[in-house]
Write a protein that holds these residues in place. Structure first.
Motif, PDB file in Angstrom:
ATOM      1  N   ARG A  27       0.821  -1.210   0.000  1.00  0.00           N
ATOM      2  CA  ARG A  27       0.000   0.000   0.000  1.00  0.00           C
ATOM      3  C   ARG A  27       0.857   1.263   0.000  1.00  0.00           C
ATOM      4  NH1 ARG A  27      -5.308  -1.484   3.641  1.00  0.00           N
ATOM      5  NH2 ARG A  27      -6.025  -3.115   2.237  1.00  0.00           N
ATOM      6  N   VAL A  28       1.925   1.263   0.773  1.00  0.00           N
ATOM      7  CA  VAL A  28       2.829   2.420   0.767  1.00  0.00           C
ATOM      8  C   VAL A  28       3.432   2.599  -0.623  1.00  0.00           C
ATOM      9  CG1 VAL A  28       5.052   3.268   1.650  1.00  0.00           C
ATOM     10  CG2 VAL A  28       3.337   2.399   3.229  1.00  0.00           C
ATOM     11  N   ILE A  31       0.792   3.966  -3.059  1.00  0.00           N
ATOM     12  CA  ILE A  31       0.514   5.393  -2.846  1.00  0.00           C
ATOM     13  C   ILE A  31       1.634   6.252  -3.415  1.00  0.00           C
ATOM     14  CG2 ILE A  31       0.330   7.161  -1.044  1.00  0.00           C
ATOM     15  CD1 ILE A  31      -1.230   5.010   0.600  1.00  0.00           C
ATOM     16  N   ALA A  35       1.394   8.781  -6.577  1.00  0.00           N
ATOM     17  CA  ALA A  35       1.805  10.184  -6.441  1.00  0.00           C
ATOM     18  C   ALA A  35       2.839  10.545  -7.502  1.00  0.00           C
ATOM     19  CB  ALA A  35       2.363  10.442  -5.046  1.00  0.00           C
ATOM     20  N   ALA A  74       0.832   1.115  -9.699  1.00  0.00           N
ATOM     21  CA  ALA A  74       0.244   1.386  -8.384  1.00  0.00           C
ATOM     22  C   ALA A  74      -1.000   0.530  -8.163  1.00  0.00           C
ATOM     23  CB  ALA A  74      -0.098   2.871  -8.255  1.00  0.00           C
ATOM     24  N   TRP A  78      -1.427  -2.314  -5.250  1.00  0.00           N
ATOM     25  CA  TRP A  78      -2.530  -2.241  -4.287  1.00  0.00           C
ATOM     26  C   TRP A  78      -3.348  -3.532  -4.305  1.00  0.00           C
ATOM     27  CZ3 TRP A  78      -3.444   1.630  -0.810  1.00  0.00           C
ATOM     28  CH2 TRP A  78      -4.615   1.534  -0.073  1.00  0.00           C
ATOM     29  N   TRP A 125       9.578  10.366  -4.680  1.00  0.00           N
ATOM     30  CA  TRP A 125       8.566   9.310  -4.776  1.00  0.00           C
ATOM     31  C   TRP A 125       9.204   7.951  -5.072  1.00  0.00           C
ATOM     32  CZ3 TRP A 125       4.780  11.595  -2.645  1.00  0.00           C
ATOM     33  CH2 TRP A 125       4.604  12.951  -2.837  1.00  0.00           C
TER      34      TRP A 125
END
Length: 154
Positions: A27-28, A31, A35, A74, A78, A125
Motif C-alpha cells: 500500500r505504501v 501510494i 503520487a 500502483a 494495491w 517518490w
C-alpha cells in the motif's frame, strides 16, 4: 512428458493471507507510485503547455504514457496487497517496476541529487516507492514458499 513436483493450480493458491508486512509495503508503494504518476502528469502537462502544445507525440508517449504505466503499477501493487490469492504475473511486473524505480533513484542520485528532495521531482517518490514494491513482492514470495513447504503437492 515431464511433470513438476508442484501442480500448476498450487502456483496461484495462497494458503494464508499475504501478511501484514506485504500489505503495508504494498500500500505504501502503491501510494507513492500513484503520487509519482500525478506529479509526472502535472509537470509534463505544464511543460507541454509552455512549449505551445507542439510536440504531441513526445507528450503522449513520455508524458502521459509513463504516467499511465505508473498508475497501472500502483493499481497492481494495491491489488496484490489486498489479494488472498496473489497473481504471480502481476507480482513479477510489480517487482520489475520496483527495481526500475530503484535504478531511477540511483541515476538521479548520480546525475542531479537535488531532485531527490524536490516534491515535484521523481526522486522523492521513487526513494520510497521502489523499495516498497520490491519488499512487497519478496514478502509475498516468502509467504508463498512457506505455504508450499507447509502443504506440499500430493
Amino acid at each position: 512428458m515431464t511433470t513438476s513436483p508442484l501442480q500448476s493450480r498450487d502456483l496461484d493458491r495462497d494458503h494464508a493471507s499475504p501478511g501484514r508486512f506485504a500489505m503495508i509495503t504494498g500500500r505504501v508503494g502503491a501510494i507513492f507510485v500513484a503520487a509519482l504518476g500525478v506529479v509526472h502528469t502535472g509537470v509534463n502537462t505544464y511543460g507541454f503547455a509552455l512549449a505551445d502544445w507542439q510536440p504531441w507525440a513526445e507528450y503522449l508517449i513520455f508524458g502521459l504514457g509513463l504516467s499511465v504505466i505508473a498508475f497501472a503499477l500502483a493499481f497492481g501493487a494495491w491489488k496484490l496487497s489486498t489479494a488472498n490469492r496473489p497473481r504471480w504475473p502481476v507480482a513479477v511486473l510489480v517487482g520489475i517496476g520496483g527495481l526500475l524505480l530503484i535504478l531511477q533513484t540511483v541515476g538521479i542520485a548520480i546525475t542531479d541529487p537535488a531532485l531527490l528532495i524536490r516534491p515535484l521531482g521523481p526522486g522523492l517518490w521513487s526513494i520510497v516507492g521502489g523499495p516498497a514494491l520490491v519488499l512487497e513482492v519478496v514478502a509475498l514470495g516468502a509467504s508463498w514458499i512457506g505455504a508450499v513447504r507447509r502443504h506440499p503437492a500430493r
